[in-house]
Design a protein around this motif. Sequence first.
Motif, short mmCIF file in Angstrom:
data_model
loop_
_atom_site.label_atom_id
_atom_site.label_comp_id
_atom_site.label_asym_id
_atom_site.label_seq_id
_atom_site.Cartn_x
_atom_site.Cartn_y
_atom_site.Cartn_z
N PRO B 77 0.74 -1.24 -0.07
CA PRO B 77 -0.24 -0.11 -0.24
C PRO B 77 0.76 1.39 0.61
CG PRO B 77 -0.12 -1.19 2.59
CD PRO B 77 0.61 -2.13 0.91
N GLY B 78 0.71 2.10 -1.19
CA GLY B 78 1.54 3.34 -1.38
C GLY B 78 3.08 3.34 -1.59
N PHE B 79 3.34 4.81 -1.99
CA PHE B 79 4.69 4.05 -2.91
C PHE B 79 6.18 3.56 -0.94
CE2 PHE B 79 8.80 7.19 -3.34
CZ PHE B 79 9.06 6.13 -4.35
N LYS B 80 5.66 4.99 0.10
CA LYS B 80 6.86 4.57 0.69
C LYS B 80 6.76 3.08 1.43
CE LYS B 80 7.08 8.55 3.50
NZ LYS B 80 7.28 9.31 4.32
N ARG B 81 5.40 1.80 1.63
CA ARG B 81 5.82 0.61 1.73
C ARG B 81 6.62 -0.14 0.05
NH1 ARG B 81 5.94 0.94 6.39
NH2 ARG B 81 3.17 1.70 8.09
N LYS B 82 6.17 0.58 -0.61
CA LYS B 82 6.99 -0.53 -1.70
C LYS B 82 8.41 -0.21 -1.69
CE LYS B 82 3.04 -0.31 -5.67
NZ LYS B 82 2.08 -0.06 -4.77
N LEU B 83 8.81 0.91 -1.55
CA LEU B 83 10.51 1.54 -1.71
C LEU B 83 10.96 0.47 -0.36
CD1 LEU B 83 12.27 3.13 -3.00
CD2 LEU B 83 10.96 5.20 -1.10
N SER B 84 10.25 0.45 0.50
CA SER B 84 10.60 -0.23 2.10
C SER B 84 11.11 -1.76 1.70
CB SER B 84 10.09 -0.38 3.08
OG SER B 84 9.42 1.60 3.19
N LEU B 85 9.86 -2.46 1.22
CA LEU B 85 9.79 -3.99 0.76
C LEU B 85 10.88 -3.86 -0.09
CD1 LEU B 85 8.70 -6.23 2.01
CD2 LEU B 85 6.55 -5.92 0.08
N MET B 86 10.90 -2.95 -0.97
CA MET B 86 12.10 -3.74 -1.92
C MET B 86 13.23 -2.92 -1.75
SD MET B 86 11.50 -2.23 -6.20
CE MET B 86 12.52 -0.60 -5.81
N ALA B 87 13.43 -2.64 -0.82
CA ALA B 87 14.64 -2.72 -0.31
C ALA B 87 15.37 -3.81 0.83
CB ALA B 87 15.01 -1.88 1.02
N LYS B 88 13.98 -4.67 1.95
CA LYS B 88 14.17 -5.48 2.56
C LYS B 88 14.34 -6.69 1.66
CE LYS B 88 12.10 -8.19 5.76
NZ LYS B 88 12.59 -9.08 5.17
N VAL B 89 13.84 -6.78 0.25
CA VAL B 89 14.27 -8.21 -0.03
C VAL B 89 15.18 -7.62 -0.62
CG1 VAL B 89 12.94 -9.42 -2.25
CG2 VAL B 89 10.92 -8.33 -0.34
N GLN B 90 15.88 -7.24 -1.41
CA GLN B 90 16.57 -6.90 -2.34
C GLN B 90 17.76 -7.47 -1.34
OE1 GLN B 90 18.54 -2.56 -2.63
NE2 GLN B 90 19.87 -3.69 -4.77
N ASP B 91 17.73 -6.92 0.44
CA ASP B 91 18.87 -6.93 1.39
C ASP B 91 18.70 -8.79 1.22
OD1 ASP B 91 19.09 -4.76 1.71
OD2 ASP B 91 17.74 -4.24 3.60
N GLU B 92 18.19 -9.62 1.78
CA GLU B 92 17.66 -10.53 1.89
C GLU B 92 18.40 -11.40 0.62
OE1 GLU B 92 16.69 -11.64 4.50
OE2 GLU B 92 14.75 -10.50 5.07
N VAL B 93 17.99 -11.05 -0.30
CA VAL B 93 19.17 -11.76 -1.59
C VAL B 93 20.52 -11.44 -1.61
CG1 VAL B 93 19.31 -12.03 -4.04
CG2 VAL B 93 17.30 -11.83 -3.55
N GLY B 94 20.71 -10.34 -1.20
CA GLY B 94 22.39 -10.05 -1.03
C GLY B 94 22.75 -11.05 0.23
N HIS B 95 21.77 -11.35 1.28
CA HIS B 95 22.17 -12.04 2.24
C HIS B 95 22.78 -13.48 1.47
CE1 HIS B 95 19.75 -9.89 5.24
NE2 HIS B 95 21.37 -8.56 5.22
N ALA B 96 21.53 -13.95 0.44
CA ALA B 96 21.81 -15.09 0.26
C ALA B 96 23.35 -15.03 -0.55
CB ALA B 96 21.03 -15.38 -1.11
N GLN B 97 23.77 -13.79 -0.85
CA GLN B 97 24.87 -14.33 -1.88
C GLN B 97 26.24 -13.89 -0.52
OE1 GLN B 97 25.65 -11.11 -5.01
NE2 GLN B 97 23.29 -11.58 -5.38
N LEU B 98 26.09 -13.32 -0.28
CA LEU B 98 26.72 -13.04 0.95
C LEU B 98 27.12 -14.16 1.78
CD1 LEU B 98 26.39 -10.05 3.24
CD2 LEU B 98 28.55 -10.68 1.70
N LEU B 99 26.36 -15.28 1.50
CA LEU B 99 26.11 -16.85 3.05
C LEU B 99 27.10 -17.58 1.91
CD1 LEU B 99 22.78 -16.49 4.27
CD2 LEU B 99 25.24 -16.54 5.64
N TYR B 100 26.32 -17.69 0.58
CA TYR B 100 26.71 -18.62 -0.33
C TYR B 100 28.62 -18.11 -0.75
CZ TYR B 100 22.41 -19.84 -2.51
OH TYR B 100 20.72 -20.59 -2.81
N ALA B 101 28.66 -17.02 -0.39
CA ALA B 101 30.71 -16.63 -0.24
C ALA B 101 30.57 -17.59 0.50
CB ALA B 101 30.28 -15.62 -0.86
N ALA B 102 30.37 -17.08 1.31
CA ALA B 102 31.15 -18.13 2.41
C ALA B 102 31.29 -18.99 2.92
CB ALA B 102 30.80 -18.05 4.07
N ALA B 103 30.43 -20.24 2.30
CA ALA B 103 29.70 -21.50 1.86
C ALA B 103 31.42 -21.77 0.83
CB ALA B 103 28.40 -22.52 1.50
#
Lengths: 208, 328
Positions: B77-103
């Motif tokens: 609902p709304g631009f702000k929530r979209k922006l926040s959620l997009m940033a969060k989901v991007q972080d999660e995918v980034g976390h996967a990259q960091l973790l795969y690198a550690a493995a």
Amino acid sequence: MSEEFIKSLDPRVSRMQMPADINEQPLQKEELDQLVTYQVFMQKKEGKNFEHAGIVHAPTQELALLYAKEQYSRRFTCSGMAVAETSAVLASPVTDGGLSVYELLEGPAPETDGPAEAYEVFHLMKRGKQHEHAGSVEAATVEEAFLKAKESLTPEKPVLNIWLVRRSDLLTIDEEDKDIWQTLPEKGYRDAVAYKASDRLKEFKEKN
Amino acid sequence: MYGGGNTFEKLQGTDLQQEDPQQLAEFEARIQRGEKIEPSDWMPQLYRKQLIRMIEQHGHSEIIGALPEGTWITRAPGFKRKLSLMAKVQDEVGHAQLLYAAAETLGKPREQMISDLVNGKSKYSNIFNYPAFTWADACTISWLVDAGAIVNQLANSRGSYGPYCRALERICAEESFHLKYGHHAVTYLATGTAKQREMMQAALNRWWGPLMHFFGPPDKMSVHSETLMRWKVKMASNDDMRQQFLDMYVPKIYELGLSIPDPKLKKNEESGKWEYTEPDWDEFKRVINGDGPCNKERLAVRRTAEERGKWVREALKASARKYVAPLA
Ligand SMILES: [Fe+2]
Ligand SMILES: [Fe+2]
Ligand SMILES: [Fe+2]
């Protein structure tokens, strides 16, 4: 013949038309399908040393730098980044028990008359921490570069591991493009401090 | 994000008897001293295998966890929530990259990890096999699933493997944004209109079971898990983490005027422990073994991305390169 597709709550997922039996055949990715890795070094603030931040998988060095910016500078300040392919990082052994890895190196450097190259030197001072830029040396061979680092950069505390990277193997952002790091004002929504629900909660509690 | 309940079962060919006793003693002494293990250090086979498995599962959980939330970005609902959620989901995918690198520093290439994920050979956090029906479900994930993940990740960040700790340090810093954002979003629904409150309560009711499953089955201390605790691979027991989660978040849920769908849930003042209805562990087992509401879809989406993106990777792939595992 109608093929069966996976139905999702999300209409966009349904529209992907994924066959219902899609995972029945095993998938085996080929070697290097995820591309090679690049080591990322990052300077958090002007005047601070570059530190190892992590890696990115990328097809080229230019893209590695772009991915690194996206992956490692989404928050807080960053004033510089450099990337080198992992195979270009020359690593010493790791020591412990208070022994500096430089003590394993016997000098003086052999006389060589090849053209000298610049090497960037990174030190690991504590297990579990990051490699940090310690300085640079000019040398004709890797061996000489390690010995020159020993002569000019040995800190008081033991160095557990050394990485050398030829400057020509590092890609960084040109001095005149440095304003690409001025991103702090536009990424505020990525920080926890931007989300304050306490007033709303207080008001709610008072009413109920 | 990440759930506990990762499996630490007996692995074959990893008998400690086969390890060099002197090296093993030095390795254990290092961990005792509180020093981290770095990739080039000697380590027992069992340590390497369990860490690969744990870090890889954690990475998969981040990738798959991004799917239920990711589908809500366009409908937030709304631009702000979209922006926040997009940033969060991007972080999660980034976390996967960091973790795969550690493995990867332990010797398993990323290609193999992704193959094992889509082939169902390696697991991810079971909670992501449940659907996000409404916006309130997405908010529940952002707040409470991430809250559970943080309990787990903070424990793991005190572990013994250097590259995993370094990845977790970055991850935990980003999770604090996820938690605050999630709480903000849930608070606005819970303190909103009657309809919004109702929607929020319904979502919480749906997610409570999976949240109780999140840290995995109750502890049965085996010799095996004692070894992993001594090596600082497993840092806290499933039950301890579940208790910690309840301690921290039940009061915050009540504060929002929401109820928790478990009549038995209460803190025993004497023991200081939470009492609750034992979650349905048969369901947990069934879902983790593939028979949950979304297992099929999650893996299909991941595999489709793999297959349909292949031509791009092919086009980008430079020839005559060789693979070198990351160094740290
Ligand atoms: Fe998260
Ligand atoms: Fe998460
Ligand atoms: Fe995460």
